[in-house]
Write a protein that holds these residues in place. Structure first.
Motif, PDB file in Angstrom:
ATOM      1  N   GLY A  85     -16.825  54.215  20.028  1.00  0.00           N
ATOM      2  CA  GLY A  85     -16.673  54.754  18.675  1.00  0.00           C
ATOM      3  C   GLY A  85     -16.194  53.743  17.652  1.00  0.00           C
ATOM      4  O   GLY A  85     -15.269  52.982  17.900  1.00  0.00           O
ATOM      5  N   ASP A  89     -21.246  51.988  13.155  1.00  0.00           N
ATOM      6  CA  ASP A  89     -21.657  51.589  14.508  1.00  0.00           C
ATOM      7  C   ASP A  89     -23.036  52.202  14.778  1.00  0.00           C
ATOM      8  O   ASP A  89     -23.199  53.056  15.635  1.00  0.00           O
ATOM      9  CB  ASP A  89     -20.589  52.128  15.476  1.00  0.00           C
ATOM     10  CG  ASP A  89     -20.836  51.709  16.908  1.00  0.00           C
ATOM     11  OD1 ASP A  89     -21.506  50.685  17.115  1.00  0.00           O
ATOM     12  OD2 ASP A  89     -20.354  52.410  17.816  1.00  0.00           O
ATOM     13  N   GLY A 118     -18.290  57.643  13.284  1.00  0.00           N
ATOM     14  CA  GLY A 118     -19.500  58.456  13.173  1.00  0.00           C
ATOM     15  C   GLY A 118     -20.050  58.825  14.540  1.00  0.00           C
ATOM     16  O   GLY A 118     -19.668  58.259  15.563  1.00  0.00           O
ATOM     17  N   GLY A 119     -20.956  59.798  14.565  1.00  0.00           N
ATOM     18  CA  GLY A 119     -21.576  60.201  15.825  1.00  0.00           C
ATOM     19  C   GLY A 119     -23.081  60.306  15.659  1.00  0.00           C
ATOM     20  O   GLY A 119     -23.576  60.765  14.632  1.00  0.00           O
TER      21      GLY A 119
HETATM   22 CA    CA Z   1     -20.231  56.805  17.998  1.00  0.00          CA
END
Ligand code: CA
Ligand code: URA
Length: 444
Positions: A85, A89, A118-119
């Motif tokens: 994470g 990224d 972020g995801g």
């Molecule tokens: Ca991530």
């Protein structure tokens, strides 16, 4: 057994037994133990840690909380990847396309944003109609047909992580070595791939701030993966500044496309090439990482990576026209430029603070299940070592609310430190950790 006793025990720094770990993981997964008690336990774990035995037991208990995916129907050596994470990224999406187009199947289950990081799943939801939740059979079918697919972790896999992840996100308990290790490794084990590549981020924009902790985290994750019979390799990479230039969901999708078109920023592209090279090696397509790296570069230059990304978007119902027309992605109402108040070399960038600013704009969550604003974010193409002129436009704040936007623009300059003297760029790679060795990396 009693959850209060377990909380008390960990509060006092006593090691938990396997039975106790199983008890709270199962109890929380079954919704028998409430959020508030698990919140207290997570905080006690945050303060007192877990040793490697407890961390392994936690991982295995979490794996047991749900189904385990069987990917035997997918031909080839399946390689999975996970980042611990960071900020900007934007690695997983281009990586899946570039690895898949080189013939290594990637059945990727990704997560949503966590804290200020972020995801991938939130990012994908910026693509109109992209389905992040598809039935497992369909997921497997896509991987067989297209070489890659990216979905949200299915509800019946690692039930415990689904709940713990959302709870940690809003209780200040994300940045804990055992909790990160168990969260990531339980998912990687349950998701059924044959090999796992871990990108452990270290620095002021990562959950792990120092190199010694990053090495500890990487080592325990590699040990857990190995124990579970998966070849696992971890890279420790720099997160002392945003990796790419975009922090936000829509704009990170734009950046993915730019990377695949060959226009990505140097540091982001370099991480993608190196991790991709390693994934091709893990997948048995090349003899070594260097050979793999060349193949990843090639797939950027000849456009096959972009083509694969398009195929993956279409397979999951998304509008692939976004590749040619970014205006199809959610757009922010307000675009507020940030001008430098003085000139100088950038000596430090507070990546976590920038991530938090993006969250304040709506790009991430501050409450469980909060809806995020896919359109907002921050564009900041500068890196440590670069020079900026007084009054130069250095960043762009994308906001849906003018007041929030202006507030973010005002505090943005506090995230960037300048010096009169020249400053060296930051390192990008620190270590490669495998079962066999801990290898120090240079940036070459
Ligand atoms: Ca991530
Ligand atoms: N990514 C995860 O999936 N879990 C964590 O705990 C941190 C990053």
């Amino acid at each position: 057994m009693n959850i209060v006793d377990i909380i008390e025990k960990k509060k006092r720094g006593t090691k938990l037994l396997k039975e106790e770990i199983d008890f709270f993981v199962q109890g929380y997964s079954d919704s028998v133990i409430p959020d508030y008690q698990i919140s207290a336990l997570l905080m006690a774990i945050w303060f007192n840690g877990m040793d490697s035995e407890e961390t392994t037991e936690l991982t295995l208990a979490m794996v047991k909380s749900g189904k385990i995916l069987d990917l035997f129907q997918i031909k080839g050596i399946k390689v999975d990847k996970h980042s611990s994470g960071g900020v900007a990224d934007t690695v997983s999406l281009p990586l899946v396309a570039l690895v898949a187009t080189n013939g290594v199947p990637v059945a990727k289950m990704s997560g949503r944003g966590l804290g200020y990081s972020g995801g991938t799943i939130d990012k994908l939801e910026a693509i109109p109609n992209f389905r992040v939740e598809i039935p497992i059979e369909e997921f497997i079918d896509h991987v067989n047909r297209n070489g890659g697919a990216i979905v949200a972790q299915s509800n019946d896999l690692v039930v415990a992580d689904k709940k713990l992840y959302a709870l940690r996100d809003v209780t200040g308990t994300v940045d804990s070595i055992p909790l990160i290790a168990a969260s990531i490794m339980s998912k990687k084990i349950a998701a059924g791939s044959d090999a796992v590549l871990l990108d452990i981020k270290v620095g002021n924009g990562a959950f792990i701030k120092n190199l010694e902790d990053a090495k500890r985290l990487a080592k325990i994750m590699v040990d857990i993966g190995t124990l579970a019979g998966r070849e696992t390799v971890a890279y420790i990479t720099d997160m002392n500044q945003p990796l790419g230039d975009a922090i936000g969901n829509s704009i990170e999708v734009e950046e993915v496309v730019e990377v695949l078109k060959g226009n990505g920023g140097k540091r982001l592209v370099r991480v993608i090439e190196v991790l991709g090279g390693e994934m091709l090696r893990l997948g048995g397509k090349v003899q070594n990482e260097t050979e793999g790296r060349h193949k990843i570069k090639e797939a950027i230059h000849n456009g096959t990576g972009l083509k694969k990304f398009k195929t993956i978007i279409q397979a999951q119902g998304g509008d692939a026209n976004i590749i040619e027309d970014f205006s199809l992605l959610p757009q922010a109402r307000f675009k507020i430029p940030v001008f430098a108040s003085e000139s100088g070399y950038i000596s430090a960038i507070k990546a976590e603070a920038i991530g938090r600013l993006a969250v304040s704009l709506g790009a991430g969550r501050t409450k469980k299940d909060e809806k995020i604003d896919l359109a907002v974010g921050i564009l900041f193409p500068k890196k440590v070592g670069g020079f900026i002129e007084r009054n130069e436009k250095i960043a762009l704040i994308l906001a849906s609310d003018a007041e929030e936007g202006n507030r973010a623009a005002k505090s943005f300059l506090n995230c960037v430190e300048l010096k009169k003297e020249q400053v060296k760029p930051l390192s990008l790679f620190y270590y490669r950790i495998s079962k066999e060795e801990i290898k120090k990396l240079s940036d070459e």
